[in-house]
Structures are given as C-alpha cells and as structure tokens.
Motif scaffolding. Structure first.
Motif, PDB file in Angstrom:
ATOM      1  N   VAL A 206       7.383 -50.527 -24.400  1.00  0.00           N
ATOM      2  CA  VAL A 206       7.287 -50.993 -25.898  1.00  0.00           C
ATOM      3  C   VAL A 206       6.204 -49.877 -26.472  1.00  0.00           C
ATOM      4  CG1 VAL A 206       5.944 -52.508 -27.235  1.00  0.00           C
ATOM      5  CG2 VAL A 206       7.469 -53.282 -25.561  1.00  0.00           C
ATOM      6  N   LEU A 207       5.440 -49.374 -25.826  1.00  0.00           N
ATOM      7  CA  LEU A 207       4.185 -48.569 -26.253  1.00  0.00           C
ATOM      8  C   LEU A 207       5.182 -47.087 -26.594  1.00  0.00           C
ATOM      9  CD1 LEU A 207       1.141 -48.966 -24.201  1.00  0.00           C
ATOM     10  CD2 LEU A 207       1.515 -49.408 -26.654  1.00  0.00           C
ATOM     11  N   GLY A 208       6.075 -46.711 -25.567  1.00  0.00           N
ATOM     12  CA  GLY A 208       6.745 -45.688 -25.875  1.00  0.00           C
ATOM     13  C   GLY A 208       7.749 -45.668 -26.849  1.00  0.00           C
ATOM     14  N   ILE A 209       8.353 -46.609 -27.276  1.00  0.00           N
ATOM     15  CA  ILE A 209       9.068 -46.712 -28.568  1.00  0.00           C
ATOM     16  C   ILE A 209       8.042 -46.810 -29.845  1.00  0.00           C
ATOM     17  CG2 ILE A 209      10.448 -48.637 -29.888  1.00  0.00           C
ATOM     18  CD1 ILE A 209      11.827 -49.500 -27.236  1.00  0.00           C
ATOM     19  N   ALA A 210       6.993 -47.441 -29.767  1.00  0.00           N
ATOM     20  CA  ALA A 210       6.124 -47.442 -30.878  1.00  0.00           C
ATOM     21  C   ALA A 210       5.615 -46.201 -31.254  1.00  0.00           C
ATOM     22  CB  ALA A 210       4.901 -48.303 -30.361  1.00  0.00           C
ATOM     23  N   TYR A 211       5.476 -45.245 -30.231  1.00  0.00           N
ATOM     24  CA  TYR A 211       4.859 -44.028 -30.548  1.00  0.00           C
ATOM     25  C   TYR A 211       5.745 -42.865 -30.561  1.00  0.00           C
ATOM     26  CZ  TYR A 211       0.210 -45.743 -30.130  1.00  0.00           C
ATOM     27  OH  TYR A 211      -0.964 -46.591 -30.298  1.00  0.00           O
ATOM     28  N   LEU A 212       7.212 -43.066 -30.645  1.00  0.00           N
ATOM     29  CA  LEU A 212       8.277 -42.082 -30.875  1.00  0.00           C
ATOM     30  C   LEU A 212       8.240 -41.776 -32.030  1.00  0.00           C
ATOM     31  CD1 LEU A 212      11.321 -43.363 -28.809  1.00  0.00           C
ATOM     32  CD2 LEU A 212      11.242 -41.365 -29.694  1.00  0.00           C
ATOM     33  N   PRO A 213       8.584 -40.151 -32.308  1.00  0.00           N
ATOM     34  CA  PRO A 213       8.268 -39.709 -33.741  1.00  0.00           C
ATOM     35  C   PRO A 213       9.708 -39.675 -34.202  1.00  0.00           C
ATOM     36  CG  PRO A 213       8.442 -37.990 -32.176  1.00  0.00           C
ATOM     37  CD  PRO A 213       8.510 -39.268 -31.252  1.00  0.00           C
ATOM     38  N   VAL A 214      10.073 -41.064 -34.405  1.00  0.00           N
ATOM     39  CA  VAL A 214      11.620 -41.391 -35.189  1.00  0.00           C
ATOM     40  C   VAL A 214      11.102 -42.182 -36.350  1.00  0.00           C
ATOM     41  CG1 VAL A 214      12.819 -40.826 -33.309  1.00  0.00           C
ATOM     42  CG2 VAL A 214      12.037 -43.077 -33.527  1.00  0.00           C
ATOM     43  N   SER A 215      12.386 -42.526 -37.123  1.00  0.00           N
ATOM     44  CA  SER A 215      12.151 -43.378 -38.131  1.00  0.00           C
ATOM     45  C   SER A 215      11.990 -45.052 -37.798  1.00  0.00           C
ATOM     46  CB  SER A 215      13.359 -43.384 -39.172  1.00  0.00           C
ATOM     47  OG  SER A 215      14.431 -43.921 -38.304  1.00  0.00           O
ATOM     48  N   ALA A 216      11.560 -45.962 -38.674  1.00  0.00           N
ATOM     49  CA  ALA A 216      11.452 -47.405 -38.268  1.00  0.00           C
ATOM     50  C   ALA A 216      12.793 -47.879 -37.853  1.00  0.00           C
ATOM     51  CB  ALA A 216      10.568 -48.034 -39.491  1.00  0.00           C
ATOM     52  N   TRP A 217      13.945 -47.567 -38.509  1.00  0.00           N
ATOM     53  CA  TRP A 217      15.089 -48.003 -38.040  1.00  0.00           C
ATOM     54  C   TRP A 217      15.393 -47.755 -36.526  1.00  0.00           C
ATOM     55  CZ3 TRP A 217      17.509 -51.603 -40.583  1.00  0.00           C
ATOM     56  CH2 TRP A 217      17.207 -51.880 -41.996  1.00  0.00           C
ATOM     57  N   MET A 218      15.180 -46.396 -36.227  1.00  0.00           N
ATOM     58  CA  MET A 218      15.494 -46.203 -34.796  1.00  0.00           C
ATOM     59  C   MET A 218      14.527 -46.842 -33.793  1.00  0.00           C
ATOM     60  SD  MET A 218      16.056 -42.054 -34.645  1.00  0.00           S
ATOM     61  CE  MET A 218      17.991 -41.845 -34.234  1.00  0.00           C
ATOM     62  N   ARG A 219      13.489 -46.942 -34.226  1.00  0.00           N
ATOM     63  CA  ARG A 219      12.389 -47.876 -33.290  1.00  0.00           C
ATOM     64  C   ARG A 219      12.937 -49.358 -33.303  1.00  0.00           C
ATOM     65  NH1 ARG A 219       7.720 -46.008 -36.427  1.00  0.00           N
ATOM     66  NH2 ARG A 219       7.465 -43.800 -35.393  1.00  0.00           N
ATOM     67  N   ALA A 220      13.254 -49.877 -34.448  1.00  0.00           N
ATOM     68  CA  ALA A 220      13.775 -51.297 -34.485  1.00  0.00           C
ATOM     69  C   ALA A 220      15.198 -51.516 -33.583  1.00  0.00           C
ATOM     70  CB  ALA A 220      14.161 -51.720 -35.839  1.00  0.00           C
ATOM     71  N   PHE A 221      16.012 -50.462 -33.726  1.00  0.00           N
ATOM     72  CA  PHE A 221      17.346 -50.260 -32.982  1.00  0.00           C
ATOM     73  C   PHE A 221      16.763 -50.214 -31.317  1.00  0.00           C
ATOM     74  CE2 PHE A 221      20.490 -48.121 -30.592  1.00  0.00           C
ATOM     75  CZ  PHE A 221      21.553 -49.076 -30.693  1.00  0.00           C
ATOM     76  N   LEU A 222      15.827 -49.608 -30.983  1.00  0.00           N
ATOM     77  CA  LEU A 222      15.490 -49.424 -29.599  1.00  0.00           C
ATOM     78  C   LEU A 222      14.732 -50.718 -29.029  1.00  0.00           C
ATOM     79  CD1 LEU A 222      14.414 -45.698 -29.358  1.00  0.00           C
ATOM     80  CD2 LEU A 222      16.399 -46.752 -28.466  1.00  0.00           C
ATOM     81  N   ALA A 223      13.832 -51.232 -29.983  1.00  0.00           N
ATOM     82  CA  ALA A 223      13.183 -52.279 -29.778  1.00  0.00           C
ATOM     83  C   ALA A 223      14.120 -53.645 -29.293  1.00  0.00           C
ATOM     84  CB  ALA A 223      12.388 -52.847 -30.707  1.00  0.00           C
ATOM     85  N   VAL A 224      15.306 -53.788 -30.257  1.00  0.00           N
ATOM     86  CA  VAL A 224      16.220 -54.478 -29.927  1.00  0.00           C
ATOM     87  C   VAL A 224      17.187 -54.474 -28.913  1.00  0.00           C
ATOM     88  CG1 VAL A 224      18.604 -55.540 -30.939  1.00  0.00           C
ATOM     89  CG2 VAL A 224      16.629 -55.484 -32.522  1.00  0.00           C
ATOM     90  N   GLY A 225      17.254 -53.209 -28.535  1.00  0.00           N
ATOM     91  CA  GLY A 225      18.100 -53.015 -27.210  1.00  0.00           C
ATOM     92  C   GLY A 225      17.124 -53.274 -25.892  1.00  0.00           C
ATOM     93  N   LEU A 226      15.693 -53.201 -26.276  1.00  0.00           N
ATOM     94  CA  LEU A 226      14.935 -53.355 -25.069  1.00  0.00           C
ATOM     95  C   LEU A 226      14.912 -54.860 -24.802  1.00  0.00           C
ATOM     96  CD1 LEU A 226      12.481 -53.112 -23.140  1.00  0.00           C
ATOM     97  CD2 LEU A 226      10.916 -53.271 -24.811  1.00  0.00           C
ATOM     98  N   LEU A 227      14.999 -55.739 -25.843  1.00  0.00           N
ATOM     99  CA  LEU A 227      14.927 -57.180 -25.657  1.00  0.00           C
ATOM    100  C   LEU A 227      16.413 -57.574 -25.269  1.00  0.00           C
ATOM    101  CD1 LEU A 227      13.150 -58.340 -29.098  1.00  0.00           C
ATOM    102  CD2 LEU A 227      12.334 -58.486 -26.762  1.00  0.00           C
ATOM    103  N   TYR A 228      17.165 -57.172 -25.461  1.00  0.00           N
ATOM    104  CA  TYR A 228      18.488 -57.300 -24.993  1.00  0.00           C
ATOM    105  C   TYR A 228      18.681 -57.199 -23.499  1.00  0.00           C
ATOM    106  CZ  TYR A 228      23.625 -57.280 -24.436  1.00  0.00           C
ATOM    107  OH  TYR A 228      24.877 -57.692 -23.959  1.00  0.00           O
ATOM    108  N   GLU A 229      18.255 -55.843 -23.102  1.00  0.00           N
ATOM    109  CA  GLU A 229      18.003 -55.486 -21.664  1.00  0.00           C
ATOM    110  C   GLU A 229      17.272 -56.457 -20.745  1.00  0.00           C
ATOM    111  OE1 GLU A 229      19.387 -53.540 -18.396  1.00  0.00           O
ATOM    112  OE2 GLU A 229      20.090 -53.042 -20.478  1.00  0.00           O
ATOM    113  N   ILE A 230      16.137 -56.872 -21.431  1.00  0.00           N
ATOM    114  CA  ILE A 230      15.477 -57.795 -20.638  1.00  0.00           C
ATOM    115  C   ILE A 230      15.910 -59.270 -20.554  1.00  0.00           C
ATOM    116  CG2 ILE A 230      13.239 -59.298 -20.806  1.00  0.00           C
ATOM    117  CD1 ILE A 230      11.864 -56.872 -22.263  1.00  0.00           C
TER     118      ILE A 230
END
Length: 96
Positions: free
Chosen positions: A29-53
């Motif tokens: 979660v911290l890695g996704i939060a501090y990634l130097p990308v747009s909010a849309w990409m962070r949101a996509f990665l966060a949804v992917g993380l929740l799906y994986e969990i």
C-alpha cells in the motif's frame, strides 16, 4: 463422546502468519501511495491489490474446505470399519 481435534498450528505460527500478511500488505500500500504516477494508475493498482487479497483468502478457504471434507469422509469410513471389526466374531460358526 468424541475427543476434540487438536490444533495443528501453534499460536506463534498463527501470529507470524498474520504479521507477515499485514507487513506485506502495508508495504505494498505504501509502495502504491508513493509511486510517481497519476492517481488513476494508483487507483488501478489499489483495486488490483484488493482483488489479489480477496482471491488469496478465497483460495485458502476452498483448500481448507476440501481438506476438511476429506478428513470427515475418512473419519466416517474409519468409524464404519471399526463397527464392522467390533461386530465380527472370528470364532463364530455359521449354520450350527
């Protein structure tokens, strides 16, 4: 009366597994939060993380359910065998 089934894992092992899962999730979660990308990409990665969990929890539950189902079937078969053996008299003569 049946004897209680003993636990296969210790409390320390359970705590270690929970701590490891929590640490990995927080780190990601911290890695996704501090990634130097747009909010849309962070949101996509966060949804992917929740799906994986949720997929990991579902898979673990399915595996546990199958294992328990096999254990119950094996116990029923064992009880049937014990009943047959207890009713069998090797010295009984048929027809007399």
């Amino acid at each position: 009366m049946t004897a209680p089934v003993p636990h296969r894992t210790t409390s320390a092992y359970f705590l270690q597994a929970v701590a490891s899962f929590a640490f990995a999730t927080v780190a990601l979660v911290l890695g996704i939060a501090y990634l130097p990308v747009s909010a849309w990409m962070r949101a996509f990665l966060a949804v992917g993380l929740l799906y994986e969990i949720t997929s990991a929890f579902t898979l673990a539950k399915v595996i546990r359910d199958r294992q328990e189902e096999g254990a119950i079937t094996s116990r029923v078969d064992q009880a049937r065998l014990e009943k047959l053996l207890s009713e069998h008299d090797p010295f009984k003569v048929e027809g007399i």
